[in-house]
Write a protein that holds these residues in place. Structure first.
Motif, mmCIF file in Angstrom:
data_model
loop_
_atom_site.group_PDB
_atom_site.id
_atom_site.type_symbol
_atom_site.label_atom_id
_atom_site.label_comp_id
_atom_site.label_asym_id
_atom_site.label_seq_id
_atom_site.Cartn_x
_atom_site.Cartn_y
_atom_site.Cartn_z
ATOM 1 N N LYS A 45 0.831 -1.205 0.000
ATOM 2 C CA LYS A 45 0.000 0.000 0.000
ATOM 3 C C LYS A 45 0.870 1.261 0.000
ATOM 4 O O LYS A 45 0.563 2.233 -0.688
ATOM 5 C CB LYS A 45 -0.925 0.000 1.215
ATOM 6 C CG LYS A 45 -2.008 -1.072 1.162
ATOM 7 C CD LYS A 45 -2.854 -1.074 2.428
ATOM 8 C CE LYS A 45 -3.922 -2.151 2.383
ATOM 9 N NZ LYS A 45 -4.693 -2.227 3.651
ATOM 10 N N ALA A 46 1.958 1.226 0.780
ATOM 11 C CA ALA A 46 2.847 2.385 0.868
ATOM 12 C C ALA A 46 3.501 2.682 -0.478
ATOM 13 O O ALA A 46 3.522 3.834 -0.931
ATOM 14 C CB ALA A 46 3.910 2.156 1.929
ATOM 15 N N THR A 47 4.028 1.661 -1.140
ATOM 16 C CA THR A 47 4.694 1.905 -2.420
ATOM 17 C C THR A 47 3.685 2.244 -3.519
ATOM 18 O O THR A 47 3.999 3.011 -4.429
ATOM 19 C CB THR A 47 5.566 0.705 -2.834
ATOM 20 O OG1 THR A 47 4.794 -0.505 -2.794
ATOM 21 C CG2 THR A 47 6.759 0.572 -1.903
ATOM 22 N N ASP A 48 2.483 1.714 -3.424
ATOM 23 C CA ASP A 48 1.430 2.114 -4.370
ATOM 24 C C ASP A 48 1.143 3.611 -4.242
ATOM 25 O O ASP A 48 0.965 4.313 -5.248
ATOM 26 C CB ASP A 48 0.142 1.323 -4.124
ATOM 27 C CG ASP A 48 0.168 -0.062 -4.748
ATOM 28 O OD1 ASP A 48 1.085 -0.350 -5.563
ATOM 29 O OD2 ASP A 48 -0.727 -0.867 -4.430
ATOM 30 N N LEU A 49 1.095 4.106 -3.000
ATOM 31 C CA LEU A 49 0.863 5.531 -2.775
ATOM 32 C C LEU A 49 2.011 6.377 -3.323
ATOM 33 O O LEU A 49 1.799 7.432 -3.926
ATOM 34 C CB LEU A 49 0.684 5.820 -1.285
ATOM 35 C CG LEU A 49 -0.687 5.531 -0.674
ATOM 36 C CD1 LEU A 49 -0.659 5.810 0.833
ATOM 37 C CD2 LEU A 49 -1.767 6.364 -1.345
ATOM 38 N N ILE A 50 3.240 5.914 -3.111
ATOM 39 C CA ILE A 50 4.404 6.646 -3.615
ATOM 40 C C ILE A 50 4.370 6.718 -5.143
ATOM 41 O O ILE A 50 4.575 7.779 -5.736
ATOM 42 C CB ILE A 50 5.706 5.991 -3.122
ATOM 43 C CG1 ILE A 50 5.841 6.169 -1.600
ATOM 44 C CG2 ILE A 50 6.926 6.598 -3.835
ATOM 45 C CD1 ILE A 50 6.955 5.350 -0.964
ATOM 46 N N VAL A 51 4.091 5.587 -5.775
ATOM 47 C CA VAL A 51 4.020 5.563 -7.248
ATOM 48 C C VAL A 51 2.896 6.466 -7.736
ATOM 49 O O VAL A 51 3.065 7.231 -8.701
ATOM 50 C CB VAL A 51 3.824 4.121 -7.761
ATOM 51 C CG1 VAL A 51 3.525 4.119 -9.254
ATOM 52 C CG2 VAL A 51 5.059 3.273 -7.467
ATOM 53 N N GLU A 52 1.745 6.408 -7.071
ATOM 54 C CA GLU A 52 0.600 7.218 -7.476
ATOM 55 C C GLU A 52 0.912 8.718 -7.381
ATOM 56 O O GLU A 52 0.683 9.481 -8.332
ATOM 57 C CB GLU A 52 -0.606 6.884 -6.603
ATOM 58 C CG GLU A 52 -1.838 7.761 -6.827
ATOM 59 C CD GLU A 52 -2.510 7.548 -8.173
ATOM 60 O OE1 GLU A 52 -3.264 8.438 -8.596
ATOM 61 O OE2 GLU A 52 -2.265 6.489 -8.807
ATOM 62 N N HIS A 53 1.446 9.137 -6.242
ATOM 63 C CA HIS A 53 1.672 10.567 -6.019
ATOM 64 C C HIS A 53 2.873 11.110 -6.790
ATOM 65 O O HIS A 53 2.806 12.215 -7.338
ATOM 66 C CB HIS A 53 1.853 10.853 -4.526
ATOM 67 C CG HIS A 53 0.566 10.847 -3.766
ATOM 68 N ND1 HIS A 53 -0.165 11.987 -3.565
ATOM 69 C CD2 HIS A 53 -0.134 9.835 -3.186
ATOM 70 C CE1 HIS A 53 -1.265 11.687 -2.886
ATOM 71 N NE2 HIS A 53 -1.266 10.385 -2.635
ATOM 72 N N VAL A 54 3.948 10.335 -6.825
ATOM 73 C CA VAL A 54 5.179 10.838 -7.431
ATOM 74 C C VAL A 54 5.241 10.587 -8.935
ATOM 75 O O VAL A 54 5.580 11.482 -9.711
ATOM 76 C CB VAL A 54 6.424 10.238 -6.739
ATOM 77 C CG1 VAL A 54 7.706 10.785 -7.364
ATOM 78 C CG2 VAL A 54 6.400 10.528 -5.237
ATOM 79 N N HIS A 55 4.897 9.381 -9.359
ATOM 80 C CA HIS A 55 5.101 9.020 -10.760
ATOM 81 C C HIS A 55 3.869 9.222 -11.646
ATOM 82 O O HIS A 55 4.018 9.373 -12.854
ATOM 83 C CB HIS A 55 5.606 7.583 -10.846
ATOM 84 C CG HIS A 55 6.952 7.412 -10.224
ATOM 85 N ND1 HIS A 55 8.114 7.778 -10.862
ATOM 86 C CD2 HIS A 55 7.320 6.986 -8.986
ATOM 87 C CE1 HIS A 55 9.140 7.556 -10.066
ATOM 88 N NE2 HIS A 55 8.690 7.079 -8.916
ATOM 89 N N ARG A 56 2.695 9.235 -11.052
ATOM 90 C CA ARG A 56 1.492 9.476 -11.855
ATOM 91 C C ARG A 56 1.027 10.926 -11.737
ATOM 92 O O ARG A 56 0.725 11.577 -12.730
ATOM 93 C CB ARG A 56 0.377 8.510 -11.445
ATOM 94 C CG ARG A 56 0.748 7.060 -11.716
ATOM 95 C CD ARG A 56 -0.462 6.151 -11.840
ATOM 96 N NE ARG A 56 -0.016 4.773 -12.049
ATOM 97 C CZ ARG A 56 -0.080 3.809 -11.146
ATOM 98 N NH1 ARG A 56 -0.594 4.060 -9.949
ATOM 99 N NH2 ARG A 56 0.357 2.593 -11.412
ATOM 100 N N LYS A 57 0.994 11.428 -10.508
ATOM 101 C CA LYS A 57 0.514 12.797 -10.305
ATOM 102 C C LYS A 57 1.638 13.828 -10.356
ATOM 103 O O LYS A 57 1.384 15.023 -10.316
ATOM 104 C CB LYS A 57 -0.206 12.896 -8.948
ATOM 105 C CG LYS A 57 -1.487 12.068 -8.883
ATOM 106 C CD LYS A 57 -2.178 12.252 -7.533
ATOM 107 C CE LYS A 57 -3.505 11.487 -7.484
ATOM 108 N NZ LYS A 57 -4.179 11.655 -6.168
ATOM 109 N N LYS A 58 2.898 13.343 -10.409
ATOM 110 C CA LYS A 58 4.083 14.202 -10.528
ATOM 111 C C LYS A 58 4.331 15.077 -9.298
ATOM 112 O O LYS A 58 4.833 16.207 -9.403
ATOM 113 C CB LYS A 58 3.999 15.074 -11.784
ATOM 114 C CG LYS A 58 3.829 14.266 -13.069
ATOM 115 C CD LYS A 58 4.940 13.228 -13.222
ATOM 116 C CE LYS A 58 4.760 12.389 -14.481
ATOM 117 N NZ LYS A 58 5.797 11.319 -14.578
ATOM 118 N N GLY A 59 3.983 14.548 -8.128
ATOM 119 C CA GLY A 59 4.362 15.197 -6.884
ATOM 120 C C GLY A 59 5.743 14.693 -6.477
ATOM 121 O O GLY A 59 6.524 14.239 -7.314
ATOM 122 N N LYS A 60 6.038 14.740 -5.190
ATOM 123 C CA LYS A 60 7.317 14.224 -4.704
ATOM 124 C C LYS A 60 7.113 13.570 -3.334
ATOM 125 O O LYS A 60 6.113 13.807 -2.662
ATOM 126 C CB LYS A 60 8.366 15.322 -4.611
ATOM 127 C CG LYS A 60 8.038 16.441 -3.651
ATOM 128 C CD LYS A 60 9.099 17.536 -3.703
ATOM 129 C CE LYS A 60 8.690 18.731 -2.848
ATOM 130 N NZ LYS A 60 7.470 19.422 -3.356
#
Length: 201
Positions: free
Chosen positions: A28-43
């Motif tokens: 769940k944690a890495t899914d959130l990281i991928v979602e926010h950083v790599h899909r939504k382009k946050g950090k």
């Protein structure tokens, strides 16, 4: 210190690593990281006080070198303007062994005041702590005893934090398909730069 003493410390730390609770929270944690950083382009923004803060800094730099933009935010400096580093699609990774560190608890409120929808991944030893209860995803260390003879100095606990950070980095690398060519782009000098370029040929 005798050789047996050294071996005893190594065994205690190794046993503590093997007793880290393993749950779907990692996924769940890495899914959130991928979602926010790599899909939504946050950090990814990491934070912690004291020794936990040093681990948080290391995790941030390791993420950066493996394709996931990350930055360390000091929780005290956040109260004096550095909170402005947070953007809409960022996600925060907070580290506190006790889960009760005042500056980290205050950072939750500050971050939510700036961005009510911001999400938190937490690494802590206490599932009943304030920090754990506020987390969107909580990763537990297993609360091992410190190898420090006083039972006070962050030793085993910081080892657990580091290992959990490594798991998050490695799983995120896998999910984004990070390869040797990607690594080489971020490592132009030194042994790792040479090795990554040879592997990417």
């Amino acid at each position: 210190m005798s050789i047996d003493d050294v071996k005893a410390i190594l065994k205690k730390e190794a046993d503590a690593i093997l007793n880290i609770p393993v749950t779907d929270a990692y996924n769940k944690a890495t899914d959130l990281i991928v979602e926010h950083v790599h899909r939504k382009k946050g950090k990814l923004v990491t934070s912690g006080m004291g020794k936990a803060g040093q681990i948080a800094q290391n995790i941030a730099t390791t993420f950066c070198s493996t394709g996931t933009p990350a930055i360390f935010l000091h929780p005290s400096e956040a109260q004096h303007g550095d909170l402005g580093v947070l953007q809409e699609d960022d996600i925060i990774l907070m580290i506190s062994n006790s889960g009760k560190t005042r500056e980290i608890i205050e950072l939750i409120s500050l971050a939510r005041h700036l961005n009510p929808n911001i999400q938190f991944i937490v690494i802590t030893s206490d599932p009943e702590s304030v920090l754990a209860q506020e987390a969107d995803v909580c990763l537990l260390t297993g609360n091992p005893a410190e190898v420090c003879k006083l039972g006070l100095t962050p030793t085993t606990s910081t080892t657990m934090m580091t290992v959990i950070g490594d798991i998050l980095v490695v799983d995120t690398m896998d999910k984004i398909g990070f390869n040797a060519a990607d690594y080489a782009k971020r490592h132009h000098g030194g042994y790792l730069g040479d090795k990554s370029r040879s592997l990417s040929k």
